[in-house]
Motif scaffolding. Structure first.
Motif, PDB file in Angstrom:
ATOM      1  N   THR A 167      13.703  33.567  82.240  1.00 44.43           N
ATOM      2  CA  THR A 167      12.411  34.206  81.950  1.00 44.43           C
ATOM      3  C   THR A 167      12.605  35.612  81.414  1.00 44.43           C
ATOM      4  N   ALA A 168      13.478  36.383  82.067  1.00 42.01           N
ATOM      5  CA  ALA A 168      13.737  37.744  81.607  1.00 42.01           C
ATOM      6  C   ALA A 168      14.327  37.739  80.210  1.00 42.01           C
ATOM      7  N   ARG A 169      15.216  36.774  79.958  1.00 44.65           N
ATOM      8  CA  ARG A 169      15.846  36.700  78.638  1.00 44.65           C
ATOM      9  C   ARG A 169      14.821  36.340  77.564  1.00 44.65           C
ATOM     10  N   MET A 170      13.920  35.410  77.903  1.00 46.72           N
ATOM     11  CA  MET A 170      12.886  35.016  76.955  1.00 46.72           C
ATOM     12  C   MET A 170      11.943  36.178  76.647  1.00 46.72           C
ATOM     13  N   LEU A 171      11.583  36.926  77.675  1.00 44.02           N
ATOM     14  CA  LEU A 171      10.709  38.084  77.465  1.00 44.02           C
ATOM     15  C   LEU A 171      11.395  39.113  76.580  1.00 44.02           C
ATOM     16  N   ALA A 172      12.693  39.328  76.804  1.00 42.65           N
ATOM     17  CA  ALA A 172      13.438  40.291  75.989  1.00 42.65           C
ATOM     18  C   ALA A 172      13.507  39.836  74.535  1.00 42.65           C
ATOM     19  N   LEU A 173      13.737  38.526  74.326  1.00 41.24           N
ATOM     20  CA  LEU A 173      13.785  37.981  72.964  1.00 41.24           C
ATOM     21  C   LEU A 173      12.436  38.129  72.276  1.00 41.24           C
TER      22      LEU A 173
ATOM     23  N   ALA B  96      21.855  38.088  69.053  1.00 42.36           N
ATOM     24  CA  ALA B  96      22.738  37.691  70.151  1.00 42.36           C
ATOM     25  C   ALA B  96      23.380  38.915  70.795  1.00 42.36           C
ATOM     26  N   GLN B  97      23.783  39.878  69.969  1.00 40.08           N
ATOM     27  CA  GLN B  97      24.402  41.089  70.502  1.00 40.08           C
ATOM     28  C   GLN B  97      23.402  41.929  71.279  1.00 40.08           C
ATOM     29  N   ARG B  98      22.180  42.072  70.758  1.00 38.42           N
ATOM     30  CA  ARG B  98      21.148  42.845  71.451  1.00 38.42           C
ATOM     31  C   ARG B  98      20.829  42.260  72.826  1.00 38.42           C
ATOM     32  N   LEU B  99      20.788  40.928  72.895  1.00 33.57           N
ATOM     33  CA  LEU B  99      20.368  40.260  74.124  1.00 33.57           C
ATOM     34  C   LEU B  99      21.536  39.921  75.036  1.00 33.57           C
ATOM     35  N   GLY B 100      22.769  40.080  74.531  1.00 28.22           N
ATOM     36  CA  GLY B 100      23.937  39.782  75.352  1.00 28.22           C
ATOM     37  C   GLY B 100      24.100  38.311  75.641  1.00 28.22           C
TER      38      GLY B 100
ATOM     39  N   ARG C  93      24.731  30.061  70.678  1.00 27.09           N
ATOM     40  CA  ARG C  93      24.160  28.785  71.123  1.00 27.09           C
ATOM     41  C   ARG C  93      22.970  29.009  72.057  1.00 27.09           C
ATOM     42  N   THR C  94      23.123  29.963  73.002  1.00 26.12           N
ATOM     43  CA  THR C  94      22.012  30.283  73.909  1.00 26.12           C
ATOM     44  C   THR C  94      20.821  30.838  73.140  1.00 26.12           C
ATOM     45  N   LEU C  95      21.106  31.672  72.134  1.00 32.16           N
ATOM     46  CA  LEU C  95      20.028  32.229  71.309  1.00 32.16           C
ATOM     47  C   LEU C  95      19.246  31.111  70.631  1.00 32.16           C
ATOM     48  N   ARG C  96      19.942  30.132  70.083  1.00 32.03           N
ATOM     49  CA  ARG C  96      19.246  29.028  69.403  1.00 32.03           C
ATOM     50  C   ARG C  96      18.368  28.246  70.382  1.00 32.03           C
TER      51      ARG C  96
END
Length: 320
Positions: A5-11, A27-31, A35-38
């Motif tokens: 959830t936190a990652r989705m909000l950040a994206l 990918a670099q901004r979100l760490g 594959r996870t980004l996609r």
């Protein structure tokens, strides 16, 4: 699940900036891995957010406007800031129908409908607890600000009727470059095609705005920023005064809140001020409210003579 959830909000927060991002940059901004980004982008699409993707060299991810959007994804601080910004904007103007202040007031009353459920109670609390004092200023039509913004973005020539400060009506044909909000007024910086020079227009004096099909090639702005150009023009008939004030910068800022002043802390207890004034009289009131020592480091001779004369008269009034 909380991490997802936190990652989705950040994206989503990153994509809502409106710009395009390469996959590597996101990918670099979100760490995260590519594959996870996609996978996260696919999740956003599943929630109804229109994420545009272009693969290959020069590819990008971008959030585009769709017909419908899910609730705004704001954190607590962003939700409060949005409400306070709308309340502040709605308090400045003449409340004319269709004005940007009127639009802000209407949005202030309904923005919580677009917030996630967990933030709606906070939005209601903020609205119930905040009052703003009204500041009279010329209203500017919200649709006109929108038209100007689109013309600037598309580098599109425009024409309009313009009323000068003296009431003279002219028709202007310009290349619009920037809108500026300065001291409760809206301005347009544009290249005037008939006068072959840069001009600044008060937006509240513009009417009968027309956007043309002809586009222009961007020129280099005549200053570091549109705001800098506007301030230089406003200061042409004014005279700069430089002061050293024995007070913290916060106190000085409060005293000069109605002046277009440059204020810089030199130490925790001393501040340098540069302010441009029409006459020497305008400096007296803010300095009186500061109730502290100060030194005039630089001022026109006529201003210095005015202060010396005033000091003599004030001293005589006290001792008489």
């Amino acid at each position: 699940m909380a991490d997802v959830t936190a990652r989705m909000l950040a994206l989503l927060s990153t994509l809502q900036s409106g710009r395009s991002f390469s996959g590597d940059e996101l990918a670099q901004r979100l760490g995260v891995s590519p594959r996870t980004l996609r996978r996260d982008v696919d999740r956003l699409r599943g929630y109804g957010y229109p994420v545009q993707t272009r693969p290959g060299p020069g590819g990008f991810y971008r959030l585009t406007a769709g017909r419908t959007m899910p609730p705004l994804v704001l954190d607590d601080d962003e939700a409060v800031a949005t409400l306070l910004a709308l309340a502040s904007l709605g308090s400045v103007g003449s409340a004319a129908e269709g004005g940007i202040d009127d639009a802000a007031t209407r949005a202030y009353g309904k923005v919580d409908q677009f917030l996630p459920a967990r933030l709606r109670s906070r939005a209601v609390a903020v609205r119930a607890s905040v009052e703003t004092s009204h500041q009279e200023a010329p209203s500017v039509p919200a649709d006109q600000l929108g038209d100007l913004a689109e013309a600037i973005g598309l580098q599109q020539e425009i024409s309009f009727a313009y009323r000068s400060v003296g009431g003279l009506q002219t028709v202007r044909r310009v290349e619009p470059y920037r809108q500026i909000h300065h001291l409760l007024r809206w301005y347009l910086l544009a290249w005037d095609l008939d006068r072959d020079d840069w001009r600044v227009f008060r937006v509240d004096r513009i009417s009968d705005l027309h956007r043309h099909t002809k586009h222009y090639t961007a020129r280099t702005l005549p200053a570091d920023s549109a705001t800098a150009y506007l301030r230089a023009g406003l200061h042409k008939t004014k005279h700069p005064i430089r002061l050293a004030v024995d007070a913290p910068a916060d106190a000085v800022v409060d005293a000069f809140k109605y002046q277009d002043a440059e204020i810089q802390a030199t130490t925790p207890t001393t501040t340098e001020v540069i302010v441009a004034l029409d006459t020497w009289h305008w400096l007296l009131l803010p300095l009186a409210f500061l109730d502290t020592d100060y030194r005039i480091l630089d001022a026109p001779p006529a201003f210095l003579a005015g202060y010396q004369s005033f000091a003599r008269r004030l001293r005589a009034a006290i001792t008489s």
